[in-house]
Design a protein around this motif. Structure first.
Motif, PDB file in Angstrom:
ATOM      1  N   LEU A   9      -9.038  31.571  11.176  1.00  0.00           N
ATOM      2  CA  LEU A   9      -8.147  32.229  12.118  1.00  0.00           C
ATOM      3  C   LEU A   9      -6.854  31.443  12.262  1.00  0.00           C
ATOM      4  CD1 LEU A   9     -10.581  33.333  14.963  1.00  0.00           C
ATOM      5  CD2 LEU A   9      -9.563  34.756  13.197  1.00  0.00           C
ATOM      6  N   VAL A  10      -6.969  30.124  12.372  1.00  0.00           N
ATOM      7  CA  VAL A  10      -5.785  29.280  12.475  1.00  0.00           C
ATOM      8  C   VAL A  10      -4.936  29.416  11.225  1.00  0.00           C
ATOM      9  CG1 VAL A  10      -4.960  26.919  12.616  1.00  0.00           C
ATOM     10  CG2 VAL A  10      -6.868  27.655  14.050  1.00  0.00           C
ATOM     11  N   LEU A  11      -5.592  29.429  10.062  1.00  0.00           N
ATOM     12  CA  LEU A  11      -4.883  29.509   8.792  1.00  0.00           C
ATOM     13  C   LEU A  11      -4.033  30.752   8.723  1.00  0.00           C
ATOM     14  CD1 LEU A  11      -4.563  28.248   5.952  1.00  0.00           C
ATOM     15  CD2 LEU A  11      -6.438  29.718   5.221  1.00  0.00           C
ATOM     16  N   VAL A  12      -4.620  31.904   9.092  1.00  0.00           N
ATOM     17  CA  VAL A  12      -3.872  33.141   8.995  1.00  0.00           C
ATOM     18  C   VAL A  12      -2.803  33.223  10.081  1.00  0.00           C
ATOM     19  CG1 VAL A  12      -4.033  35.643   9.068  1.00  0.00           C
ATOM     20  CG2 VAL A  12      -5.778  34.328   7.886  1.00  0.00           C
ATOM     21  N   VAL A  13      -3.131  32.771  11.288  1.00  0.00           N
ATOM     22  CA  VAL A  13      -2.150  32.814  12.362  1.00  0.00           C
ATOM     23  C   VAL A  13      -0.910  32.011  12.007  1.00  0.00           C
ATOM     24  CG1 VAL A  13      -1.701  32.082  14.727  1.00  0.00           C
ATOM     25  CG2 VAL A  13      -3.792  33.302  14.196  1.00  0.00           C
ATOM     26  N   LEU A  14      -1.083  30.886  11.318  1.00  0.00           N
ATOM     27  CA  LEU A  14       0.055  30.055  10.962  1.00  0.00           C
ATOM     28  C   LEU A  14       1.079  30.803  10.131  1.00  0.00           C
ATOM     29  CD1 LEU A  14      -1.651  26.648  10.166  1.00  0.00           C
ATOM     30  CD2 LEU A  14       0.013  27.070  11.958  1.00  0.00           C
ATOM     31  N   ASN A 244     -19.261  35.569   2.033  1.00  0.00           N
ATOM     32  CA  ASN A 244     -19.672  35.727   3.431  1.00  0.00           C
ATOM     33  C   ASN A 244     -18.729  35.041   4.419  1.00  0.00           C
ATOM     34  OD1 ASN A 244     -22.039  37.152   2.690  1.00  0.00           O
ATOM     35  ND2 ASN A 244     -23.050  35.210   2.215  1.00  0.00           N
ATOM     36  N   LYS A 245     -17.719  34.362   3.922  1.00  0.00           N
ATOM     37  CA  LYS A 245     -16.819  33.621   4.809  1.00  0.00           C
ATOM     38  C   LYS A 245     -15.841  34.585   5.478  1.00  0.00           C
ATOM     39  CE  LYS A 245     -13.602  29.730   4.954  1.00  0.00           C
ATOM     40  NZ  LYS A 245     -13.006  28.624   4.172  1.00  0.00           N
ATOM     41  N   PRO A 246     -15.740  34.555   6.817  1.00  0.00           N
ATOM     42  CA  PRO A 246     -14.792  35.438   7.504  1.00  0.00           C
ATOM     43  C   PRO A 246     -13.351  35.134   7.100  1.00  0.00           C
ATOM     44  CG  PRO A 246     -16.377  34.504   9.053  1.00  0.00           C
ATOM     45  CD  PRO A 246     -16.542  33.759   7.764  1.00  0.00           C
ATOM     46  N   VAL A 247     -12.574  36.185   6.901  1.00  0.00           N
ATOM     47  CA  VAL A 247     -11.154  36.041   6.589  1.00  0.00           C
ATOM     48  C   VAL A 247     -10.378  37.054   7.417  1.00  0.00           C
ATOM     49  CG1 VAL A 247     -11.415  35.097   4.259  1.00  0.00           C
ATOM     50  CG2 VAL A 247     -11.435  37.569   4.596  1.00  0.00           C
ATOM     51  N   CYS A 248      -9.066  36.833   7.510  1.00  0.00           N
ATOM     52  CA  CYS A 248      -8.234  37.664   8.382  1.00  0.00           C
ATOM     53  C   CYS A 248      -6.942  38.049   7.670  1.00  0.00           C
ATOM     54  CB  CYS A 248      -7.887  36.919   9.663  1.00  0.00           C
ATOM     55  SG  CYS A 248      -9.318  36.361  10.616  1.00  0.00           S
ATOM     56  N   THR A 249      -6.313  39.108   8.188  1.00  0.00           N
ATOM     57  CA  THR A 249      -5.001  39.521   7.726  1.00  0.00           C
ATOM     58  C   THR A 249      -4.111  39.769   8.941  1.00  0.00           C
ATOM     59  OG1 THR A 249      -3.766  41.104   6.333  1.00  0.00           O
ATOM     60  CG2 THR A 249      -5.583  41.984   7.638  1.00  0.00           C
ATOM     61  N   TYR A 250      -2.833  39.521   8.786  1.00  0.00           N
ATOM     62  CA  TYR A 250      -1.854  39.726   9.854  1.00  0.00           C
ATOM     63  C   TYR A 250      -1.065  40.977   9.534  1.00  0.00           C
ATOM     64  CZ  TYR A 250       2.501  39.094  12.418  1.00  0.00           C
ATOM     65  OH  TYR A 250       3.598  39.288  13.213  1.00  0.00           O
ATOM     66  N   HIS A 251      -1.107  41.987  10.419  1.00  0.00           N
ATOM     67  CA  HIS A 251      -0.507  43.280  10.120  1.00  0.00           C
ATOM     68  C   HIS A 251       0.161  43.826  11.375  1.00  0.00           C
ATOM     69  CE1 HIS A 251      -0.759  47.026   7.451  1.00  0.00           C
ATOM     70  NE2 HIS A 251      -0.074  47.402   8.514  1.00  0.00           N
TER      71      HIS A 251
END
Length: 288
Positions: A9-14, A244-251
């Motif tokens: 989450l931190v990675l994508v938020v950055l 299985n690792k959660p990942v995120c996208t910023y949209h």
């Protein structure tokens, strides 16, 4: 898993630090986030690469980069390893090289793990080992509609690669060739009398690939369990990570993750404090 989720989450938020304020991503565009979870720098290759920083760049361990691609884009993405480029972008790689250029204008040399996309009203995507394997690669669709399954190969075929298929550098197996590439027979290459799905069946070698990577193409007609569809989705492409690792996208000023507990989150409150408290580890390239 909880710590992995938090760090992702931190990675994508950055990434949003460098996104222009108020930018709205067109609904006809797809956001591609690429993440390097490998223990070494990789050099993603993309073709056609006009929307992806010219088709090639370095991505260090733990870094990510974001692009957009229009509906209608059809292409492939792979990781190159063991590269050495000079300041003019000239050099070569141990695996996946596309000639001697940092920016790929053509497909990578075999063997290489490939992510393939056709973006349309209904997107088609897959991860293919038909041309062999060099590093694990996972494609996670997020915020889409339809089947939208996670595709890819998170197993590492290099330690168990049959000797006759192994590509070695400095005494270490750095990639695993396909049986077609090595033996060049109609049976392994699904051509000639084997050029249809009824005759061309899984072989000893493709079964080893499939056992390690059940959500990836192991040979040319391995369609039913290997090609996926999704509508209106963004994609996270992760090198050397678990499916299985959660990942995120910023949209459009919201964060979307592929976990049931994570819906869209507006870009306010705790996300700003997270950003200010972490060093910027991300390279970001957005073509809007």
């Amino acid at each position: 898993m909880a710590s992995d989720h938090h760090s992702m989450l931190v990675l994508v938020v950055l990434t949003i630090i460098l996104v222009p304020s108020g930018v709205i991503v067109s609904e006809s565009a797809r956001i591609f986030t690429m993440i390097n979870d490998c223990k070494e720098t990789i050099w993603p290759g993309i073709t056609p690469g006009e929307n992806f920083n010219g088709g090639g760049f370095a991505l260090k361990t733990g870094q990510s980069i974001v692009f957009t691609a229009p509906v209608g884009w059809s292409g492939r993405i792979w990781g190159r390893t063991g590269c050495n480029f000079d300041k003019n972008g000239n050099g070569t790689c141990e695996t996946g090289r596309c000639g001697t250029s940092l920016k790929c204008t053509g497909s990578g040399e075999t063997p290489a793990t490939l992510a393939e996309f056709t973006l349309s009203t209904l997107d088609f995507y897959d991860v293919s080992l038909v041309d062999g394997f060099n590093i694990p690669l996972v494609v996670s669709p997020i915020n889409g509609r339809g089947n939208c399954s996670i595709a890819g190969c998170d197993g590492d075929l290099r330690p168990t690669c049959p000797t006759e298929l192994a590509v070695k550098a400095n005494g270490k197996t750095v990639a695993c060739r396909s049986a077609c590439d090595v033996f060049n027979t109609d049976e392994y290459c699904c051509r000639g009398v084997y050029g249809n799905s009824a005759v061309c069946q899984a072989t000893y070698y493709s079964k080893k690939f499939k056992a390690a990577c059940p959500a990836a193409y192991s040979y040319a007609y391995d369609d039913p369990t290997s090609i996926f569809t999704c509508t209106g989705t963004d994609y996270v492409i992760t090198f050397c990570s678990s499916r299985n690792k959660p990942v995120c996208t910023y949209h459009n000023n919201k964060l979307y993750c592929n976990t049931k507990s994570e819906g869209p989150k507006p870009l306010i409150g705790k996300w700003w404090s997270l950003m200010l408290g972490w060093p910027l580890l991300i390279n970001l390239g957005i073509n809007l």
